[in-house]
Design a protein around this motif. Structure first.
Motif, PDB file in Angstrom:
ATOM      1  N   ASN B 247      42.343   4.075  15.387  1.00 52.34           N
ATOM      2  CA  ASN B 247      42.004   3.211  16.519  1.00 52.34           C
ATOM      3  C   ASN B 247      42.563   3.759  17.827  1.00 52.34           C
ATOM      4  O   ASN B 247      41.956   3.603  18.884  1.00 52.34           O
ATOM      5  N   LEU B 248      43.722   4.408  17.759  1.00 49.64           N
ATOM      6  CA  LEU B 248      44.308   4.964  18.973  1.00 49.64           C
ATOM      7  C   LEU B 248      43.418   6.059  19.546  1.00 49.64           C
ATOM      8  O   LEU B 248      43.253   6.168  20.753  1.00 49.64           O
ATOM      9  N   TYR B 249      42.836   6.835  18.665  1.00 53.40           N
ATOM     10  CA  TYR B 249      42.087   7.998  19.129  1.00 53.40           C
ATOM     11  C   TYR B 249      40.606   7.720  19.342  1.00 53.40           C
ATOM     12  O   TYR B 249      39.976   8.309  20.202  1.00 53.40           O
ATOM     13  N   VAL B 250      40.083   6.812  18.509  1.00 51.43           N
ATOM     14  CA  VAL B 250      38.622   6.617  18.516  1.00 51.43           C
ATOM     15  C   VAL B 250      38.205   5.303  19.167  1.00 51.43           C
ATOM     16  O   VAL B 250      37.191   5.246  19.852  1.00 51.43           O
ATOM     17  N   GLY B 251      38.964   4.250  18.942  1.00 48.62           N
ATOM     18  CA  GLY B 251      38.597   2.939  19.477  1.00 48.62           C
ATOM     19  C   GLY B 251      38.231   1.988  18.352  1.00 48.62           C
ATOM     20  O   GLY B 251      39.055   1.667  17.517  1.00 48.62           O
ATOM     21  N   GLY B 252      36.982   1.544  18.337  1.00 55.59           N
ATOM     22  CA  GLY B 252      36.531   0.615  17.301  1.00 55.59           C
ATOM     23  C   GLY B 252      37.125  -0.770  17.481  1.00 55.59           C
ATOM     24  O   GLY B 252      37.800  -1.053  18.479  1.00 55.59           O
ATOM     25  N   ASP B 253      36.851  -1.650  16.522  1.00 59.75           N
ATOM     26  CA  ASP B 253      37.499  -2.962  16.542  1.00 59.75           C
ATOM     27  C   ASP B 253      38.444  -3.064  15.359  1.00 59.75           C
ATOM     28  O   ASP B 253      38.285  -2.358  14.359  1.00 59.75           O
ATOM     29  N   TRP B 302      37.631  16.348  23.829  1.00 60.09           N
ATOM     30  CA  TRP B 302      36.465  15.574  23.421  1.00 60.09           C
ATOM     31  C   TRP B 302      35.998  14.650  24.544  1.00 60.09           C
ATOM     32  O   TRP B 302      36.789  13.926  25.136  1.00 60.09           O
ATOM     33  N   GLY B 303      34.730  14.665  24.805  1.00 59.04           N
ATOM     34  CA  GLY B 303      34.091  13.686  25.677  1.00 59.04           C
ATOM     35  C   GLY B 303      34.840  13.473  26.983  1.00 59.04           C
ATOM     36  O   GLY B 303      35.241  14.422  27.661  1.00 59.04           O
ATOM     37  N   ASP B 304      35.034  12.190  27.293  1.00 58.05           N
ATOM     38  CA  ASP B 304      35.658  11.852  28.576  1.00 58.05           C
ATOM     39  C   ASP B 304      37.105  11.394  28.390  1.00 58.05           C
ATOM     40  O   ASP B 304      37.631  10.636  29.189  1.00 58.05           O
ATOM     41  N   GLN B 308      39.712   9.158  30.731  1.00 56.70           N
ATOM     42  CA  GLN B 308      40.228   7.874  30.257  1.00 56.70           C
ATOM     43  C   GLN B 308      41.758   7.827  30.325  1.00 56.70           C
ATOM     44  O   GLN B 308      42.348   6.809  30.681  1.00 56.70           O
ATOM     45  N   LEU B 309      42.392   8.939  29.961  1.00 63.33           N
ATOM     46  CA  LEU B 309      43.858   8.993  29.998  1.00 63.33           C
ATOM     47  C   LEU B 309      44.380   8.678  31.395  1.00 63.33           C
ATOM     48  O   LEU B 309      45.381   7.977  31.563  1.00 63.33           O
ATOM     49  N   GLU B 310      43.696   9.198  32.389  1.00 60.66           N
ATOM     50  CA  GLU B 310      44.092   8.915  33.773  1.00 60.66           C
ATOM     51  C   GLU B 310      43.962   7.430  34.081  1.00 60.66           C
ATOM     52  O   GLU B 310      44.834   6.806  34.666  1.00 60.66           O
TER      53      GLU B 310
END
Lengths: 71, 362
Positions: B247-253, B302-304, B308-310
């Motif tokens: 979840n930390l890296y990918v997201g999801g619910d 990967w991706g954006d 996002q980190l910023e």
């Protein structure tokens, strides 16, 4: 006409990939095997997995030839 | 290693086996049709009795299950339900769960074949919980309740025997998890200070439903000391803030399941469910300084992610939005709650449990 496709898979997952492709009716998709793993190593080492032989196999597979050493 | 002494029969719905039940069961193990535990043999009579409990007709399919794309007919669901030890009245829960996992956003093929140790979590909600005598109290996540255990097990057998995810072959979980054997429990609606979970998912109080997710086992949150809501939520947030979670890296619910005592304390401190979600969204975060430089380099390729980190100010939220934290109550007395992380490459799905026989669409 479709788009020429070749799969890249590491040695630890090649049988898995073949089984999965067969289940998905995509058993004819050519696979080129590279050394495992590609995670947990430096970018340089990961890039080195793409040897000249791998490039040759990918190129051949995209032109319709079965990669060397693959049934 | 899984070994097949003999090839399984081509027509799995009609199997003739000579010998007694013990011989037949051993044959099922040999064919790789079990989860490694003893099964109830799916004889024709047992299958008919089980299918009679379904709300759809026997040959109707609820969808195709990846990776094999096996048709999840009521008949096949019933076979696996018999094998798992279910009762006919459990069938509508299984039908609803199967209808949920075939939804595209669930991403079943990824769940079935990943190296991540996700099992199929099934959270049963609504009036059906009492009707089926499901456990939503002490020890609800196992073991000891027939409905909880057999429904969870049946879903695993369905994923394996209909979907074709075979451990070590097409199910490539690096280590697997006890949660993969079966992970089913019920919401403790009676002891929840907030409206039932299903009311946040578009369903009514009168509805029964099942929420399914590709989930890890529960991660315990022990807090016997805190006497106010904020302190308990801080303990939960810090438990969630781990660097090894998908979840930390990918997201999801993912799911925060409060024990009733924690939930009451949190609610008495003025937190609604939405407040809990927002609090945990804000506080369950991991600073980039806790992540190895190599891992961070991989992530930002990967991706954006770098962008996002910023935006996150270098503190990555476990949930990408407060609404992606599913908050509910389950369990009995005691000062424990849990966080259930997920595979994250997909989203949980909820399906209504039918109470009436459905019109056949064949």
């Amino acid at each position: 006409m479709g788009c020429a496709v070749v799969g890249l898979v590491t040695g630890q997952f090649v049988e898995f990939a073949r089984e999965l492709l067969a289940q998905r009716n995509a058993g004819s998709l050519p696979l080129v095997v590279i050394e495992h793993p590609v995670g947990g190593i430096s970018r340089e080492l990961a890039a080195a997995r793409i040897t000249d032989a791998v490039v040759t196999d990918v190129s051949a597979a995209l032109q319709g030839a079965r990669p060397k050493g693959k049934p | 290693m899984r070994q097949h002494a003999t090839a399984p029969p081509a027509d799995r719905l009609e199997i003739e086996i000579e010998g007694d039940e013990y011989d037949a069961e051993e044959r099922f193990h040999t064919w790789g049709f079990t989860d490694g535990l003893p099964i109830v043999l799916p004889t024709r009579l047992r299958l008919e009795q089980m299918a009679a409990g379904a709300k759809h007709y026997s040959l109707e399919s609820l969808g195709n299950l990846a990776p094999r794309d096996g048709a999840a007919t009521i008949q096949k669901i019933a076979i696996n339900a018999v094998m798992a030890g279910c009762l006919p009245q459990h069938m509508p829960v299984l039908e609803a769960a199967v209808a949920a996992i075939v939804q595209p956003d669930f991403n079943l093929i990824a769940m079935q074949t990943t190296t991540h140790p996700c099992g199929l979590l099934a959270i049963v909600q609504g009036p059906v919980v009492e009707q089926l005598e499901m456990n939503c109290g002490h020890g609800c996540m196992g073991p000891g309740n027939r409905a909880n255990s057999s429904i969870g097990r049946a879903l695993r057998l369905i994923l394996q025997n209909v979907g074709g995810a075979v451990a070590g072959t097409t199910d490539k979980a690096t280590q697997g998890s006890p949660a993969k054997a079966g992970f089913c429990f019920a919401e403790n609606e009676a002891e929840s200070p907030w409206p039932p979970l299903r009311t946040t998912l578009g369903l009514g109080l009168e509805d029964s439903c099942v929420t399914v997710a590709a989930a890890e086992g529960p991660h315990n949150v022990n807090d016997h000391g805190s006497s106010d809501g904020e302190s308990i939520l801080n303990t939960i947030a810090e438990t969630m803030a781990t660097v090894g979670s998908n979840n930390l890296y990918v997201g999801g619910d993912h799911f925060v399941v409060l024990g009733p005592e924690h939930a009451q304390t949190v609610a008495k401190s003025g937190f609604s469910r939405e407040d809990v979600q927002h609090y945990l969204y804000q506080h369950a975060r991991v600073g980039v300084d806790r992540i190895s430089a190599q891992k961070l380099a991989e992530l930002t390729s990967w991706g954006d992610y770098a962008e996002q980190l910023e935006k996150w100010g270098g503190r990555i939220p476990l949930a990408r939005g407060a609404e992606l934290l599913r908050v509910l109550v389950a369990g009995g007395a005691g000062k424990h709650s849990c966080w259930i992380p997920t595979f994250a490459v997909g989203y949980s799905q909820t399906s209504r449990i039918e109470t009436q026989k459905q019109i056949c669409l064949l």
